[in-house]
Design a protein around this motif. Sequence first.
Motif, short mmCIF file in Angstrom:
data_model
loop_
_atom_site.label_atom_id
_atom_site.label_comp_id
_atom_site.label_asym_id
_atom_site.label_seq_id
_atom_site.Cartn_x
_atom_site.Cartn_y
_atom_site.Cartn_z
N ALA A 1 0.54 -0.77 0.46
CA ALA A 1 0.02 -0.08 -0.31
C ALA A 1 0.82 1.18 -0.05
CB ALA A 1 -1.08 0.17 0.79
N ARG A 2 2.32 1.33 0.58
CA ARG A 2 2.77 1.87 0.91
C ARG A 2 3.33 2.48 -0.31
NH1 ARG A 2 7.63 2.67 0.00
NH2 ARG A 2 8.56 0.33 0.27
N PHE A 3 4.34 1.85 -1.05
CA PHE A 3 4.60 1.32 -2.82
C PHE A 3 3.70 1.77 -3.13
CE2 PHE A 3 7.17 -0.79 -6.07
CZ PHE A 3 8.24 0.13 -5.62
N ALA A 4 2.28 1.34 -3.30
CA ALA A 4 1.64 2.08 -4.63
C ALA A 4 1.61 3.26 -4.16
CB ALA A 4 0.21 0.69 -4.61
N ALA A 5 1.43 4.08 -3.23
CA ALA A 5 1.11 5.54 -3.20
C ALA A 5 2.45 5.99 -3.83
CB ALA A 5 0.55 5.42 -1.78
N GLU A 6 3.66 5.40 -2.92
CA GLU A 6 4.72 6.40 -3.75
C GLU A 6 4.73 6.75 -5.09
OE1 GLU A 6 7.90 5.32 -0.96
OE2 GLU A 6 8.50 4.38 -2.33
N GLN A 7 4.54 5.16 -5.82
CA GLN A 7 4.37 5.10 -7.17
C GLN A 7 3.40 5.92 -7.80
OE1 GLN A 7 7.38 4.51 -7.48
NE2 GLN A 7 7.08 2.69 -8.93
N GLY A 8 2.39 6.58 -7.33
CA GLY A 8 1.10 7.16 -8.18
C GLY A 8 0.42 6.30 -8.73
N VAL A 9 0.22 4.83 -8.41
CA VAL A 9 -0.84 3.89 -8.94
C VAL A 9 -2.08 3.08 -7.81
CG1 VAL A 9 0.93 3.46 -10.35
CG2 VAL A 9 1.03 1.85 -8.70
N GLU B 1 -7.61 6.19 -7.14
CA GLU B 1 -7.47 5.84 -5.66
C GLU B 1 -7.46 4.55 -5.57
OE1 GLU B 1 -12.09 6.60 -4.55
OE2 GLU B 1 -12.04 8.00 -4.82
N SER B 2 -7.29 3.97 -4.55
CA SER B 2 -6.48 2.71 -3.77
C SER B 2 -8.11 2.03 -2.77
CB SER B 2 -5.29 2.71 -3.27
OG SER B 2 -4.15 2.64 -4.11
N ASP B 3 -7.92 0.81 -2.83
CA ASP B 3 -8.80 0.20 -1.82
C ASP B 3 -8.22 -1.15 -1.04
OD1 ASP B 3 -11.31 -1.08 -0.65
OD2 ASP B 3 -12.05 -1.26 -2.22
N VAL B 4 -7.67 -0.86 -0.41
CA VAL B 4 -6.86 -1.88 0.87
C VAL B 4 -7.27 -1.86 2.16
CG1 VAL B 4 -4.59 -2.37 1.37
CG2 VAL B 4 -4.63 -1.52 -0.90
N ASP B 5 -8.11 -3.36 2.74
CA ASP B 5 -8.65 -3.25 3.80
C ASP B 5 -8.40 -4.50 4.82
OD1 ASP B 5 -10.31 -3.45 5.68
OD2 ASP B 5 -12.20 -3.55 4.48
N LEU B 6 -7.45 -4.19 5.63
CA LEU B 6 -6.72 -5.19 5.52
C LEU B 6 -7.54 -5.73 6.76
CD1 LEU B 6 -3.52 -3.74 6.83
CD2 LEU B 6 -3.80 -5.99 5.42
N ARG B 7 -8.71 -4.83 7.34
CA ARG B 7 -9.49 -6.26 8.60
C ARG B 7 -9.29 -7.36 8.78
NH1 ARG B 7 -14.33 -2.41 8.87
NH2 ARG B 7 -14.65 -2.77 7.05
N PRO B 8 -10.33 -8.58 7.26
CA PRO B 8 -10.18 -9.73 7.67
C PRO B 8 -9.70 -10.42 7.09
CG PRO B 8 -11.46 -8.83 5.30
CD PRO B 8 -10.71 -7.76 5.99
N LEU B 9 -7.58 -10.10 7.08
CA LEU B 9 -6.66 -10.76 7.26
C LEU B 9 -5.88 -10.26 8.29
CD1 LEU B 9 -3.84 -12.35 5.22
CD2 LEU B 9 -3.13 -10.40 5.16
N GLU B 10 -6.55 -9.61 9.13
CA GLU B 10 -5.80 -8.98 10.49
C GLU B 10 -6.57 -9.98 11.67
OE1 GLU B 10 -4.96 -3.79 10.02
OE2 GLU B 10 -6.94 -4.92 10.66
N LEU B 11 -7.78 -10.29 11.79
CA LEU B 11 -7.97 -10.46 12.15
C LEU B 11 -7.53 -12.72 12.66
CD1 LEU B 11 -12.09 -10.10 11.93
CD2 LEU B 11 -10.84 -9.86 13.86
N VAL B 12 -7.31 -12.98 11.13
CA VAL B 12 -6.78 -14.55 10.45
C VAL B 12 -5.30 -14.23 11.49
CG1 VAL B 12 -5.48 -15.69 9.12
CG2 VAL B 12 -7.25 -14.84 8.81
N ALA B 13 -4.70 -13.34 11.01
CA ALA B 13 -3.34 -13.11 11.76
C ALA B 13 -3.39 -12.79 13.63
CB ALA B 13 -2.66 -11.07 11.40
N ASP B 14 -4.43 -12.20 13.74
CA ASP B 14 -4.78 -12.34 15.32
C ASP B 14 -5.17 -14.31 15.56
OD1 ASP B 14 -4.62 -10.03 15.65
OD2 ASP B 14 -6.40 -9.21 15.60
N ALA B 15 -5.49 -14.30 15.15
CA ALA B 15 -5.91 -16.07 14.91
C ALA B 15 -4.98 -16.94 15.54
CB ALA B 15 -6.72 -16.88 13.93
#
Length: 310
Positions: free
Chosen positions: A105-113, A282-296
Motif C-alpha cells: 500500500a505504501r509503495f503503490a501510493a509512492e508510485q502514484g498507482v 484511488e486505492s482500496d486496501v482493507d486489511l481487517r479480514p487478514l488482521e483477524l486471521v493473523a490474530d487467530a
Amino acid sequence: MMAQTGIRLGLVGIGKIARDQHLPAIAKGGDFDLVAAASRNATVDGIANFRDIAGMLEGVELDAVSIATPPQGRHAIATAALAAGRHLMLEKPPSATVSEVRDLARFAAEQGVTLFASWHSREASGVEAARAWLSGKAIRSVRIEWKEDVRHWHPGQEWIFEAGGLGVFDPAINALSIATRVLPGALVLEKAVLHVPSNREAPIAAELDMRHAGEAPVRVELDFLQTGPQTWDIVIETGAGTLILRKGGSELSIAGEEVSLEPEREYARLYAHFAELIRKGESDVDLRPLELVADAFLLGRHETVEAFEF
Ligand code: NAP
C-alpha cells in the motif's frame, strides 16, 4: 489494426480461480483488454504468455496487473508490478502477511498507482443489502459457520497447507471479509483454537470467539473436512430480528423473509470496481479480514490432529 480502448491488463497465476472466474469476468466486462498472462506452467490461448512477471513486464505494454497466485510469493510479484508503475489488483488474501500488504500500500501510493486488495465475497449478491439493513441495528450475537470439503474445492493444492497458505482460513477469510463489511462495529478476537494436521503447517479446522463492538459474542466454526452439504453461513441476531446470509452471501433472509437478490456477479463487480479505482486515481486496501486471521494465528492454541492427505 483495431484501436485498443480498454485498460491493458496482464494476469499472473493461471490456476483454478484464474480460469473459473478471472478470465470469463475480464472477457465479459469491457473495461479491460487482457493482453498477457504470466504463469510458470500454464498459458492462455490468444494472448502473449510469459513464465514470470519480469518477462511479462519487459515483453508487453501494460497499464495494470492482476495477481491470482497463492499468497506465498505474492509480495515479490506485486512489488515488481508496482515498481514498473502498473496499477495492481490482488486476489484474496492480498498477501501472506499484514506487513507485506502495508508495504505494498505504501509503495503503490509512492508510485502514484492504484492498489486494489480485492475481497470477492464482499461482492456476493446479499452483502450490500445485509449491510444496509444492519446499519444502526443493535447486534446481539453472530454465528459464522464455514465448512467445506477441501478435497473437492482445492484438489491437490499443496500450498494451502504450507506455512502462509492459511489452511482452512483460505476460505474462512471470505466469511471474515463479509462480517467486517456488514457488521456496524469492530470485531476483536478473544480466543482461538487451531487444529493442525500432524503432517501439515496450516490448520484444517478452527474455532474462534470474537466480540462485536465490545458486546455481542461472535462464534466462528471452520472445518475443511465437511462432506455432504457444504456450509457458508453467517447468522446475525439483532434487536429487530435475525439476518441470515447463506451460501457465501448469495442468499439472504431477514426476520424470516427471503430477500430477492440479483444473480451472482462477484468477479464482474470486482473488475468494474478496479477500473473505477484506476479512473479515479484511488486505492482500496482493507486489511481487517487478514488482521483477524493473523490474530487467530497469534492468539490461537495449536492442537495437532490426524495427518491429512488429499
Ligand atoms: P491454484 O489452482 O493452485 O492456482 C494458482 C496458480 O498460481 C497455479 O496454478 C500456478 O500456476 C501459479 N503459482 C505461482 N506460484 C505458485 C506457487 N508457489 N505454488 C503454487 N502455484 C503457484 O490456486 P487457486 O485456487 O487458483 O488460488 C489462487 C488464489 O486465488 C489464492 O489466493 C486463493 O485464495 C484465491 N481464490 C481461490 C478460489 C478457489 O475457489 N479456488 C476462490 C477465490 C479466490 P503455474 O504453475 O502455471 O505457475
